[in-house]
Design an enzyme around this catalytic site. Structure first.
Site, PDB file in Angstrom:
ATOM      1  N   TYR A  70       0.820  -1.213   0.000  1.00 58.57           N
ATOM      2  CA  TYR A  70       0.000   0.000   0.000  1.00 58.57           C
ATOM      3  C   TYR A  70       0.855   1.264   0.000  1.00 58.57           C
ATOM      4  CZ  TYR A  70      -3.598  -3.343   1.530  1.00 58.57           C
ATOM      5  OH  TYR A  70      -4.438  -4.424   1.642  1.00 58.57           O
TER       6      TYR A  70
ATOM      7  N   HIS B 143       1.160 -11.464   1.601  1.00 51.39           N
ATOM      8  CA  HIS B 143       0.038 -10.783   0.936  1.00 51.39           C
ATOM      9  C   HIS B 143      -0.588 -11.641  -0.159  1.00 51.39           C
ATOM     10  CE1 HIS B 143      -1.482  -6.442   0.187  1.00 51.39           C
ATOM     11  NE2 HIS B 143      -2.400  -7.299  -0.163  1.00 51.39           N
TER      12      HIS B 143
HETATM   13  N1  LIG Z   1      -5.347  -8.845   1.348  1.00 47.34           N
HETATM   14  C1  LIG Z   1      -5.707  -8.272   0.216  1.00 47.34           C
HETATM   15  O1  LIG Z   1      -5.290  -8.690  -0.878  1.00 47.34           O
HETATM   16  C2  LIG Z   1      -6.654  -7.121   0.251  1.00 47.34           C
HETATM   17  C3  LIG Z   1      -7.330  -6.708  -0.912  1.00 47.34           C
HETATM   18  C4  LIG Z   1      -8.241  -5.644  -0.810  1.00 47.34           C
HETATM   19  C5  LIG Z   1      -8.438  -5.018   0.398  1.00 47.34           C
HETATM   20  N2  LIG Z   1      -7.737  -5.404   1.505  1.00 47.34           N
HETATM   21  C6  LIG Z   1      -7.885  -4.692   2.808  1.00 47.34           C
HETATM   22  O2  LIG Z   1      -9.249  -4.524   3.106  1.00 47.34           O
HETATM   23  C7  LIG Z   1      -9.541  -3.145   3.300  1.00 47.34           C
HETATM   24  C8  LIG Z   1     -10.969  -2.860   2.911  1.00 47.34           C
HETATM   25  O3  LIG Z   1     -11.187  -3.235   1.567  1.00 47.34           O
HETATM   26  P1  LIG Z   1     -12.434  -2.730   0.775  1.00 47.34           P
HETATM   27  O4  LIG Z   1     -12.299  -1.270   0.506  1.00 47.34           O
HETATM   28  O5  LIG Z   1     -12.568  -3.629  -0.398  1.00 47.34           O
HETATM   29  O6  LIG Z   1     -13.621  -2.950   1.843  1.00 47.34           O
HETATM   30  P2  LIG Z   1     -15.203  -2.840   1.715  1.00 47.34           P
HETATM   31  O7  LIG Z   1     -15.686  -2.945   3.112  1.00 47.34           O
HETATM   32  O8  LIG Z   1     -15.764  -3.778   0.719  1.00 47.34           O
HETATM   33  O9  LIG Z   1     -15.474  -1.395   1.131  1.00 47.34           O
HETATM   34  C9  LIG Z   1     -15.188  -0.225   1.814  1.00 47.34           C
HETATM   35  C10 LIG Z   1     -15.383   0.915   0.829  1.00 47.34           C
HETATM   36  O10 LIG Z   1     -16.747   0.925   0.436  1.00 47.34           O
HETATM   37  C11 LIG Z   1     -17.318   2.197   0.634  1.00 47.34           C
HETATM   38  N3  LIG Z   1     -18.665   1.985   1.192  1.00 47.34           N
HETATM   39  C12 LIG Z   1     -18.996   1.284   2.284  1.00 47.34           C
HETATM   40  N4  LIG Z   1     -20.334   1.256   2.440  1.00 47.34           N
HETATM   41  C13 LIG Z   1     -20.840   1.963   1.427  1.00 47.34           C
HETATM   42  C14 LIG Z   1     -22.169   2.302   1.036  1.00 47.34           C
HETATM   43  N5  LIG Z   1     -23.229   1.930   1.734  1.00 47.34           N
HETATM   44  N6  LIG Z   1     -22.308   3.026  -0.102  1.00 47.34           N
HETATM   45  C15 LIG Z   1     -21.234   3.435  -0.801  1.00 47.34           C
HETATM   46  N7  LIG Z   1     -19.960   3.154  -0.480  1.00 47.34           N
HETATM   47  C16 LIG Z   1     -19.779   2.439   0.610  1.00 47.34           C
HETATM   48  C17 LIG Z   1     -16.414   2.927   1.605  1.00 47.34           C
HETATM   49  O11 LIG Z   1     -16.397   4.280   1.219  1.00 47.34           O
HETATM   50  P3  LIG Z   1     -16.813   5.494   2.169  1.00 47.34           P
HETATM   51  O12 LIG Z   1     -15.576   6.287   2.309  1.00 47.34           O
HETATM   52  O13 LIG Z   1     -17.889   6.188   1.383  1.00 47.34           O
HETATM   53  O14 LIG Z   1     -17.327   4.933   3.445  1.00 47.34           O
HETATM   54  C18 LIG Z   1     -15.053   2.266   1.392  1.00 47.34           C
HETATM   55  O15 LIG Z   1     -14.294   2.941   0.419  1.00 47.34           O
HETATM   56  C19 LIG Z   1      -8.492  -2.429   2.465  1.00 47.34           C
HETATM   57  O16 LIG Z   1      -8.308  -1.093   2.833  1.00 47.34           O
HETATM   58  C20 LIG Z   1      -7.285  -3.289   2.773  1.00 47.34           C
HETATM   59  O17 LIG Z   1      -6.736  -2.956   4.026  1.00 47.34           O
HETATM   60  C21 LIG Z   1      -6.875  -6.452   1.447  1.00 47.34           C
END
Ligand SMILES: NC(=O)c1ccc[n+]([C@@H]2O[C@H](COP(=O)([O-])OP(=O)(O)OC[C@H]3O[C@@H](n4cnc5c(N)ncnc54)[C@H](OP(=O)(O)O)[C@@H]3O)[C@@H](O)[C@H]2O)c1
Length: 285
Positions: free
Chosen positions: A49, A106
């Site tokens: 990241y 990762h």
């Molecule tokens: N290990 C891996 O390969 C891997 C891959 C991907 C992610 N990750 C980790 O997981 C974390 C979270 O991933 P993710 O972003 O995919 O999680 P997520 O929980 O699926 O999505 C969170 C995102 O969705 C938005 N959101 C949530 N509820 C919403 C709604 N009701 N309407 C519109 N937008 C909404 C949020 O924006 P708002 O700012 O509007 O709340 C935020 O940007 C990452 O930051 C990372 O640390 C790990």
């Protein structure tokens, strides 16, 4: 249910704030500070990241002591000749800590294709024995990747961090993890309502949300229904947000009444109809 216990006995806060996806490569400090001020104690970072220093700055700005926080980071693809320990030491400097609570590989790729996965896991075990990471685990590991490291492992991975809106494909991984006591951490759990609107979950979430709201007598969001499903699978919920209100909403997930077995089934049956992988496609496809 404020923590989930790993196979090494360590307790992990059930909700993690991520510094990837929306914050990937960006200054995460203000968001991390707000997250901690609103009750988050588990922070999910990664070398990939490219913002571990800003995670540290956010922690510092929050004033929260290290001992009250749970910090995860993840190993990126190693430079030629670099060891995993050297890579972790770089992270520890950037994060300004002596140890991380959880260190994950990762991605199994490219070490799996190069036949180096077992040796990489042995390095992780060494890191664990030195106390540089209290717990060690993996991310995006499929059954075949897990089997390589499980054979003869001195330390069974504590965590496999995965994405759930690929439920049909993920089930064998989920079952193997359950069998071996590997806790799943779920990222991308809001995908059905954020990145894949129009999918099969659209038809089933509203009725479940309404039933929960009626039972609870207080508002329940679709995001909380998805969060509830993740938690009832025994997984750690990894999410992120730019909004303090959403942090409160996520933290409130644990106050939402349980989904019934039938509701869990309905969500999974719908989820199986779509294979929607947003991140890490190169590992799985
Ligand atoms: N290990 C891996 O390969 C891997 C891959 C991907 C992610 N990750 C980790 O997981 C974390 C979270 O991933 P993710 O972003 O995919 O999680 P997520 O929980 O699926 O999505 C969170 C995102 O969705 C938005 N959101 C949530 N509820 C919403 C709604 N009701 N309407 C519109 N937008 C909404 C949020 O924006 P708002 O700012 O509007 O709340 C935020 O940007 C990452 O930051 C990372 O640390 C790990």
């Amino acid at each position: 249910m404020s923590t989930i216990t790993l196979n090494d006995g360590s307790p992990v806060p059930w909700l993690a704030f991520g510094t990837g996806t929306a914050l990937y490569g960006k200054d995460a400090s203000d968001f991390v500070k707000v997250a901690i001020e609103n009750g988050i104690t588990h922070l999910d970072g990664a070398q990939m990241y490219n913002n571990e220093e800003t995670l540290a700055a956010g922690i510092k700005a929050s004033g929260k002591p290290r001992s009250e926080l749970y910090i995860t980071t993840k190993l990126k693809i190693l430079e030629p000749g670099q060891t995993a320990t050297e890579a972790l030491r770089v992270s520890l400097r950037k994060l300004d800590v002596d140890y991380v609570d959880l260190f994950l590989i990762h991605s199994p790729s490219p070490a799996n294709k190069e036949g180096k996965l077992k040796a990489l896991w042995e390095e992780m075990e060494e890191i664990h024995s030195q106390g540089l990471a209290k717990s060690i685990g993996v991310s995006n590991f499929r059954v075949e990747d897990l089997n390589v490291i499980l054979e003869g492992a001195k330390v069974i991975p504590a965590v496999n961090q995965l994405h759930p809106y690929v439920w049909k494909a993920a089930q064998p991984i989920y079952e193997l993890c359950k069998e071996r006591g590997i806790v799943i951490a779920s990222y991308g759990g809001q995908t059905p309502i954020v990145r894949a609107v129009g999918g099969p979950l659209d038809a089933v979430l509203p009725a479940i949300r309404e039933r929960l709201e009626k039972t609870r007598g207080e508002p329940v969001t679709s995001g909380q229904v998805l969060g509830k499903w993740i938690l009832q699978k025994g997984a750690i919920l990894v999410t992120t947000t730019s909004k303090a209100s959403r942090i409160k909403e996520f933290l409130d997930t644990k106050n939402v009444p349980d989904l019934t077995e039938e509701e869990v089934h309905v969500i999974e049956e719908a989820g199986e109809k779509l294979h929607k992988r947003i991140y890490m496609r190169h590992v799985f496809e």
